[in-house]
Design a protein around this motif. Sequence first.
Motif, PDB file in Angstrom:
ATOM      1  N   GLY A  17       1.047 -74.351  14.199  1.00 38.71           N
ATOM      2  CA  GLY A  17       1.325 -73.975  15.582  1.00 38.71           C
ATOM      3  C   GLY A  17       2.787 -74.139  15.906  1.00 38.71           C
ATOM      4  O   GLY A  17       3.610 -74.477  15.052  1.00 38.71           O
ATOM      5  N   ALA A  18       3.141 -73.918  17.143  1.00 39.89           N
ATOM      6  CA  ALA A  18       4.521 -74.074  17.667  1.00 39.89           C
ATOM      7  C   ALA A  18       5.544 -73.370  16.785  1.00 39.89           C
ATOM      8  O   ALA A  18       6.542 -73.936  16.375  1.00 39.89           O
ATOM      9  N   GLY A  19       5.245 -72.115  16.445  1.00 37.86           N
ATOM     10  CA  GLY A  19       6.235 -71.322  15.706  1.00 37.86           C
ATOM     11  C   GLY A  19       5.938 -71.169  14.227  1.00 37.86           C
ATOM     12  O   GLY A  19       6.616 -70.429  13.548  1.00 37.86           O
ATOM     13  N   SER A  20       4.930 -71.879  13.693  1.00 36.60           N
ATOM     14  CA  SER A  20       4.593 -71.719  12.284  1.00 36.60           C
ATOM     15  C   SER A  20       4.103 -70.297  12.044  1.00 36.60           C
ATOM     16  O   SER A  20       3.262 -69.795  12.787  1.00 36.60           O
ATOM     17  N   SER A  21       4.626 -69.664  11.023  1.00 33.08           N
ATOM     18  CA  SER A  21       4.239 -68.283  10.760  1.00 33.08           C
ATOM     19  C   SER A  21       3.725 -68.073   9.346  1.00 33.08           C
ATOM     20  O   SER A  21       3.043 -67.086   9.086  1.00 33.08           O
ATOM     21  N   GLY A  22       4.051 -68.968   8.433  1.00 36.10           N
ATOM     22  CA  GLY A  22       3.650 -68.798   7.053  1.00 36.10           C
ATOM     23  C   GLY A  22       2.618 -69.822   6.640  1.00 36.10           C
ATOM     24  O   GLY A  22       2.259 -70.718   7.410  1.00 36.10           O
ATOM     25  N   PRO A  23       2.107 -69.700   5.424  1.00 34.51           N
ATOM     26  CA  PRO A  23       1.141 -70.682   4.925  1.00 34.51           C
ATOM     27  C   PRO A  23       1.767 -72.066   4.805  1.00 34.51           C
ATOM     28  O   PRO A  23       2.985 -72.213   4.739  1.00 34.51           O
ATOM     29  N   LEU A  24       0.918 -73.073   4.769  1.00 36.43           N
ATOM     30  CA  LEU A  24       1.363 -74.462   4.672  1.00 36.43           C
ATOM     31  C   LEU A  24       1.024 -75.018   3.302  1.00 36.43           C
ATOM     32  O   LEU A  24      -0.035 -74.718   2.738  1.00 36.43           O
ATOM     33  N   THR A  25       1.924 -75.825   2.771  1.00 34.25           N
ATOM     34  CA  THR A  25       1.708 -76.482   1.484  1.00 34.25           C
ATOM     35  C   THR A  25       1.592 -77.980   1.710  1.00 34.25           C
ATOM     36  O   THR A  25       2.393 -78.572   2.436  1.00 34.25           O
ATOM     37  N   LEU A  26       0.588 -78.591   1.097  1.00 35.30           N
ATOM     38  CA  LEU A  26       0.351 -80.028   1.202  1.00 35.30           C
ATOM     39  C   LEU A  26       0.414 -80.640  -0.188  1.00 35.30           C
ATOM     40  O   LEU A  26      -0.257 -80.171  -1.112  1.00 35.30           O
ATOM     41  N   VAL A  27       1.239 -81.686  -0.336  1.00 33.99           N
ATOM     42  CA  VAL A  27       1.422 -82.342  -1.631  1.00 33.99           C
ATOM     43  C   VAL A  27       1.160 -83.837  -1.463  1.00 33.99           C
ATOM     44  O   VAL A  27       1.787 -84.497  -0.632  1.00 33.99           O
ATOM     45  N   PHE A  28       0.240 -84.391  -2.248  1.00 37.41           N
ATOM     46  CA  PHE A  28      -0.040 -85.822  -2.242  1.00 37.41           C
ATOM     47  C   PHE A  28       0.851 -86.505  -3.275  1.00 37.41           C
ATOM     48  O   PHE A  28       0.885 -86.102  -4.443  1.00 37.41           O
ATOM     49  N   VAL A  29       1.572 -87.531  -2.843  1.00 39.84           N
ATOM     50  CA  VAL A  29       2.422 -88.285  -3.766  1.00 39.84           C
ATOM     51  C   VAL A  29       1.776 -89.605  -4.176  1.00 39.84           C
ATOM     52  O   VAL A  29       2.212 -90.244  -5.131  1.00 39.84           O
ATOM     53  N   ASP A  30       0.753 -90.048  -3.457  1.00 40.28           N
ATOM     54  CA  ASP A  30       0.013 -91.253  -3.817  1.00 40.28           C
ATOM     55  C   ASP A  30      -1.397 -91.111  -3.268  1.00 40.28           C
ATOM     56  O   ASP A  30      -1.600 -90.570  -2.169  1.00 40.28           O
ATOM     57  N   PHE A  31      -2.385 -91.592  -4.032  1.00 40.22           N
ATOM     58  CA  PHE A  31      -3.773 -91.423  -3.600  1.00 40.22           C
ATOM     59  C   PHE A  31      -4.650 -92.492  -4.252  1.00 40.22           C
ATOM     60  O   PHE A  31      -4.717 -92.587  -5.478  1.00 40.22           O
ATOM     61  N   GLN A  32      -5.279 -93.328  -3.420  1.00 30.96           N
ATOM     62  CA  GLN A  32      -6.244 -94.315  -3.915  1.00 30.96           C
ATOM     63  C   GLN A  32      -7.281 -94.551  -2.808  1.00 30.96           C
ATOM     64  O   GLN A  32      -7.033 -95.267  -1.840  1.00 30.96           O
ATOM     65  N   VAL A  33      -8.421 -93.927  -2.962  1.00 30.99           N
ATOM     66  CA  VAL A  33      -9.504 -93.977  -1.978  1.00 30.99           C
ATOM     67  C   VAL A  33     -10.786 -94.333  -2.726  1.00 30.99           C
ATOM     68  O   VAL A  33     -10.972 -93.921  -3.878  1.00 30.99           O
ATOM     69  N   GLU A  34     -11.650 -95.099  -2.094  1.00 32.64           N
ATOM     70  CA  GLU A  34     -12.909 -95.494  -2.733  1.00 32.64           C
ATOM     71  C   GLU A  34     -13.611 -94.272  -3.321  1.00 32.64           C
ATOM     72  O   GLU A  34     -13.746 -93.239  -2.656  1.00 32.64           O
ATOM     73  N   GLY A  35     -14.000 -94.391  -4.580  1.00 28.55           N
ATOM     74  CA  GLY A  35     -14.656 -93.283  -5.250  1.00 28.55           C
ATOM     75  C   GLY A  35     -16.159 -93.333  -5.104  1.00 28.55           C
ATOM     76  O   GLY A  35     -16.726 -94.226  -4.465  1.00 28.55           O
ATOM     77  N   GLY A  36     -16.826 -92.407  -5.691  1.00 24.87           N
ATOM     78  CA  GLY A  36     -18.283 -92.337  -5.648  1.00 24.87           C
ATOM     79  C   GLY A  36     -18.732 -90.918  -5.896  1.00 24.87           C
ATOM     80  O   GLY A  36     -18.007 -89.963  -5.615  1.00 24.87           O
ATOM     81  N   GLN A  37     -19.946 -90.779  -6.435  1.00 23.49           N
ATOM     82  CA  GLN A  37     -20.453 -89.457  -6.755  1.00 23.49           C
ATOM     83  C   GLN A  37     -20.532 -88.600  -5.487  1.00 23.49           C
ATOM     84  O   GLN A  37     -21.132 -88.992  -4.489  1.00 23.49           O
ATOM     85  N   GLY A  38     -19.900 -87.446  -5.556  1.00 22.66           N
ATOM     86  CA  GLY A  38     -19.900 -86.553  -4.408  1.00 22.66           C
ATOM     87  C   GLY A  38     -18.969 -86.964  -3.290  1.00 22.66           C
ATOM     88  O   GLY A  38     -18.957 -86.328  -2.230  1.00 22.66           O
TER      89      GLY A  38
END
Length: 541
Positions: A178-199
Amino acid sequence: GIKCGGVLSAPSGNFSSPNFPGPYPYETECMWLIVVAEGSSVLLSFSHFELEYHASCAYDYLQVYNGATRDQGNLLGTFCGHSPPPPFSSAWHVMAVVFRSDRHIAKRGFAAAYWKGSGEGWQWQSICPSVLLHHPHHPCLLADACGGQLTGLSGEITSPHYPESYPNDAECRWSIGGAGSSGPLTLVFVDFQVEGGQGCGFDYVALFDGPTTAAPRLGHYCGNARPPRTVSSVPHLLIIFKSDFNIGGRGFKAYFYSAGECQEVFTAIKGNFSSPRYPNFYPNNLKCQWSIQLPLGYRVKVFFLDVELEGRSSLTGTCDYDHLAAFDGSAENGSLLGQWCGRESLEPITSRSNQLLLVLHTDRNTAKRGFSIAYVGVVPMNVSCTRTDFHIQIPVQSLAQLERNRIYLGTPSCAAQVVGGNFKIHTRFDTCGTESQKRNNTSVIVSTLYIDFSAGDQEDIHQYEVQCEPKRKEASVTLIAGPDSSRLSQAENLVDPQQREQGVTDTREIKSQDTSDIVFISICILAGLLMVIAVVGLVLL
């Protein structure tokens, strides 16, 4: 005579338009500056909103700024009418809210609440009773607030308490775009540690290709593996983080950017680009990258057509604020080719390799017009000359996709030959469309080298002017048609110092060839004289 606005420095609080819930007064301007603890963010939401409507909010309006200064680079949005603004999250610990009314038509105005983004539970509970009278679902009920509306072209998001363990029973929503965004957005994770589990049924991060959960889902992640780079197909992206009642983790850190304006890769032989919103003011809090990647053997020449950034620091005299930097290669660990700020007329720069990276950093305030840049790929070549001939040599690897007849001097009949690993053209001055000219009271021989990259119906012929000063046996090559003819009219020589040295070496070789020719002719003349003397001697005998 209406008192309104001011500095709000408590960890959380409320404010509203003058006379709320009655009609606000005419011709009023108020500014609230919200300041929380450094290192935190400001979260802002509106419980009531009713201003005079106009399609472009030209009459009565409310503006939200990502910082203390009211420049266009910090503006998160301008609002009017009956639709309340979305929740906002600032990029740092200061946010400004401006309300203005004109001399006609007054409405009830607005009521808003703010809180510190990383606040502890007791800080929330201190304001919850008053807020809950009007907001039974206000975010102050959460021990750790998170999420928000992010409208910048780039930014960073983290899980609550990152890099410490995130809290249980958290639910965060970041709506980006929004607020002037006109193109697609790219999201990059530089760190990730979240409780795991099946599904990923316990704690998870979910990504949606749009502003709501009704949009297509782009991913659903948990565990310790970083999610892949994600690119939306629309100018909106929704990120949801949810944790259950037990077992946490470090959480995550990610950054986003608008792929259309702030992060691009160029592979064409020539092109141009500019800072976001150019020639209007660029946004604050940006880190944009433009990577130029050409075939092996090329170098990248960049022309600065217009540059206006925030100026140098008055304390250090260096570019400590907004600045543009160029690196040789595809990453910021490459050799720094230059760093610029302020308003300058910059000379072109040339990479040493076939890749060049330009990075724009902007800070939290003071935006300017930005920049406009053009680039062209320079074909590596050695050009030398004698008093009678041109010698041109181009590595085959730099034009590997071309047949030799696509490289010619003057006319197609003077096409290059392949000798070893090079395209070579060796021709006399009286052939191949060469002509004699007078430049700066000096006689020069000039011709045009054509390199034909055309494919299908797309004509793409690059032209280089090849010049020789026979008396000095000095040659040069200049790009005739470049990204901006007015700038290239300066006749920038595309031979860098290293190639000049190589050219000197080639000229010495040719000088030695000339000397050999003279010696050979002298021997022939001497032999002829000796033969004449011998014949005359025989006759006399």
